[in-house]
Design an enzyme around this catalytic site. Sequence first.
Site, PDB file in Angstrom:
ATOM      1  N   ARG A 126       0.811  -1.202   0.000  1.00  0.00           N
ATOM      2  CA  ARG A 126       0.000   0.000   0.000  1.00  0.00           C
ATOM      3  C   ARG A 126       0.853   1.265   0.000  1.00  0.00           C
ATOM      4  NH1 ARG A 126      -3.937   0.312  -2.373  1.00  0.00           N
ATOM      5  NH2 ARG A 126      -2.821   2.046  -3.320  1.00  0.00           N
ATOM      6  N   LYS A 161       1.559  25.400  -4.009  1.00  0.00           N
ATOM      7  CA  LYS A 161       0.316  24.817  -3.504  1.00  0.00           C
ATOM      8  C   LYS A 161       0.432  23.298  -3.576  1.00  0.00           C
ATOM      9  CE  LYS A 161      -2.389  28.847  -4.833  1.00  0.00           C
ATOM     10  NZ  LYS A 161      -3.456  29.391  -5.711  1.00  0.00           N
ATOM     11  N   LYS A 193       4.332  39.563  -3.547  1.00  0.00           N
ATOM     12  CA  LYS A 193       2.889  39.586  -3.762  1.00  0.00           C
ATOM     13  C   LYS A 193       2.265  40.809  -3.088  1.00  0.00           C
ATOM     14  CE  LYS A 193       1.138  35.533  -4.553  1.00  0.00           C
ATOM     15  NZ  LYS A 193       0.556  34.170  -4.433  1.00  0.00           N
ATOM     16  N   GLU A 222       4.007  40.109  -8.384  1.00  0.00           N
ATOM     17  CA  GLU A 222       2.628  39.936  -8.820  1.00  0.00           C
ATOM     18  C   GLU A 222       1.938  41.297  -8.903  1.00  0.00           C
ATOM     19  OE1 GLU A 222      -0.487  36.750  -7.335  1.00  0.00           O
ATOM     20  OE2 GLU A 222      -0.445  38.462  -5.961  1.00  0.00           O
ATOM     21  N   ASP A 243      -2.038  38.662 -12.270  1.00  0.00           N
ATOM     22  CA  ASP A 243      -2.988  37.910 -11.461  1.00  0.00           C
ATOM     23  C   ASP A 243      -4.417  38.238 -11.874  1.00  0.00           C
ATOM     24  OD1 ASP A 243      -3.822  36.196  -9.356  1.00  0.00           O
ATOM     25  OD2 ASP A 243      -4.221  37.947  -8.105  1.00  0.00           O
TER      26      ASP A 243
END
Length: 306
Positions: A126, A161, A193, A222, A243
């Site tokens: 597994r 992410k 950002k 960004e 963005d």
Amino acid sequence: MDTRVQPELLAADRQHMVMRALTEDLNGPLDELTKDELTKGELTNEQSGALDITAQLIPASQQAHGRIITREDAVICGTAWVDEVFRQLGDDVSVDWQVADGDRVSANTLLCELRGPARSILTGERTALNFLQTLSGVATTTASYVDLLAGSSTKLLDTRKTIPGLRTALKYAVVCGGGSNHRVGLYDAYLIKENHIMACGSIDAAIKEARRLNPDKIVEIEVESLEEYQTAMAAGADIIMLDNFSYEDIRSAVKLRSKNVRIEVSGNIVRDQLETLVSTGIDYISSGALTKHIKAVDLSLRISDV
């Protein structure tokens, strides 16, 4: 594979990932006694902290032959993780691969054959399949995106992410699928950002401070409007991320672009948008979906007596 993840880091992470996964399954870390007893003897209840109790139903001397196949078309990734699982279980299982990472295979393809103690094969089954199906899923999804970019100079990038603890493996899987890595973490490139800009005071101030602190690092920023885009160009950004821009504004940004600036588009990118985005002439498309919306590949392991 042309990945930004350093091979030494990937190897060390792989060892740790597998160790953690086996510990989850066996309720404790593997030590030399456990590895030996998994295949060669019996443990008392007091000794069985790290033990597959179901595999103990099988005689210790029983050998087995296993075959892993894919039930669907896929791009394969994760062979080294499978090898690492059986290495950590005692290195008594041989794994004979019929494919390599990055190979495109059709449904019902034989991926590898395993030979060794039945107990070890079943204990590792597994965990090995979990890594192989997950990483192959990322590679397969990435390849389906990359196919839509064929013939263009636009590169598909991943993001940060990712599933915690699997960052380097998932980024490696993206490369196996034909994509490219964005920065690996917070240390290898700047991505300035909205909140960074707010804290620094302005786009110009953020870029100047980045250049002062680490002049050799790539500086990406960004922006959320054409006005911010032009400010970032004038401040000397290497890459400007647009963005959630409209297609019209993306095309305007490409027309206004100075020679040394590369343009990245991000923000809820889905497959249906790719062809239109490529037509705008951008350099990069980044998509978090590659490594956070993972559909595992359907795999199967069947064993028989040797």
